[in-house]
Scaffold this motif. Structure first.
Motif, PDB file in Angstrom:
ATOM      1  N   PHE A   1      -3.877 -19.213  38.859  1.00  0.00           N
ATOM      2  CA  PHE A   1      -4.053 -18.549  40.147  1.00  0.00           C
ATOM      3  C   PHE A   1      -4.572 -19.532  41.195  1.00  0.00           C
ATOM      4  O   PHE A   1      -4.072 -19.586  42.312  1.00  0.00           O
ATOM      5  CB  PHE A   1      -5.013 -17.361  40.010  1.00  0.00           C
ATOM      6  N   LEU A   2      -5.580 -20.321  40.841  1.00  0.00           N
ATOM      7  CA  LEU A   2      -6.137 -21.277  41.794  1.00  0.00           C
ATOM      8  C   LEU A   2      -5.116 -22.339  42.190  1.00  0.00           C
ATOM      9  O   LEU A   2      -5.069 -22.759  43.345  1.00  0.00           O
ATOM     10  CB  LEU A   2      -7.405 -21.913  41.230  1.00  0.00           C
ATOM     11  N   ALA A   3      -4.281 -22.764  41.250  1.00  0.00           N
ATOM     12  CA  ALA A   3      -3.221 -23.716  41.586  1.00  0.00           C
ATOM     13  C   ALA A   3      -2.183 -23.054  42.491  1.00  0.00           C
ATOM     14  O   ALA A   3      -1.672 -23.682  43.424  1.00  0.00           O
ATOM     15  CB  ALA A   3      -2.568 -24.253  40.315  1.00  0.00           C
TER      16      ALA A   3
ATOM     17  N   ALA B   1       2.109 -31.612  43.128  1.00  0.00           N
ATOM     18  CA  ALA B   1       1.403 -32.791  43.622  1.00  0.00           C
ATOM     19  C   ALA B   1      -0.097 -32.633  43.416  1.00  0.00           C
ATOM     20  O   ALA B   1      -0.595 -31.533  43.173  1.00  0.00           O
ATOM     21  CB  ALA B   1       1.716 -32.985  45.101  1.00  0.00           C
ATOM     22  N   ARG B   2      -0.819 -33.700  43.539  1.00  0.00           N
ATOM     23  CA  ARG B   2      -2.272 -33.716  43.302  1.00  0.00           C
ATOM     24  C   ARG B   2      -3.009 -32.642  44.101  1.00  0.00           C
ATOM     25  O   ARG B   2      -3.933 -32.010  43.613  1.00  0.00           O
ATOM     26  CB  ARG B   2      -2.822 -35.090  43.653  1.00  0.00           C
TER      27      ARG B   2
ATOM     28  N   GLU C   1      -6.513 -28.731  44.185  1.00  0.00           N
ATOM     29  CA  GLU C   1      -7.704 -28.898  45.007  1.00  0.00           C
ATOM     30  C   GLU C   1      -8.770 -27.827  44.741  1.00  0.00           C
ATOM     31  O   GLU C   1      -9.965 -28.107  44.748  1.00  0.00           O
ATOM     32  CB  GLU C   1      -7.306 -28.862  46.478  1.00  0.00           C
ATOM     33  N   PHE C   2      -8.361 -26.593  44.506  1.00  0.00           N
ATOM     34  CA  PHE C   2      -9.304 -25.491  44.299  1.00  0.00           C
ATOM     35  C   PHE C   2      -9.702 -25.299  42.835  1.00  0.00           C
ATOM     36  O   PHE C   2     -10.548 -24.465  42.533  1.00  0.00           O
ATOM     37  CB  PHE C   2      -8.719 -24.178  44.810  1.00  0.00           C
ATOM     38  N   VAL C   3      -9.083 -26.035  41.931  1.00  0.00           N
ATOM     39  CA  VAL C   3      -9.323 -25.859  40.494  1.00  0.00           C
ATOM     40  C   VAL C   3     -10.547 -26.678  40.082  1.00  0.00           C
ATOM     41  O   VAL C   3     -10.532 -27.903  40.166  1.00  0.00           O
ATOM     42  CB  VAL C   3      -8.094 -26.287  39.664  1.00  0.00           C
TER      43      VAL C   3
END
Length: 69
Positions: free
Chosen positions: A14-16, A26-27, A31-33
């Protein structure tokens, strides 16, 4: 193996999904994980409890992300 249990959780996916707008991963997608302690396997229930998610937040994640087989 413990990292694999984490990336298969609905919480992680979900966070991804919040940052992912294409098939590419991409990287910045992650960011939120948050990073975890990988000395043990993770489950959604453990993560929901760790981050004090409300029942409404959990229900929303559960409705948005299909289980992995």
């Amino acid at each position: 193996k413990n990292f694999e249990t984490y990336i298969k959780t609905k919480f992680f996916r979900f966070l991804a999904l919040l940052k992912k707008n294409t098939q590419n991963a991409a990287r910045g997608v992650y960011e939120f994980v948050p990073l975890q302690d990988f000395s043990h396997p993770w489950t959604d229930e453990m993560l929901y409890k760790k981050y004090n998610l409300t029942e409404d937040e959990i229900a929303f994640i559960e409705s948005m992300i299909r289980p992995m087989e």
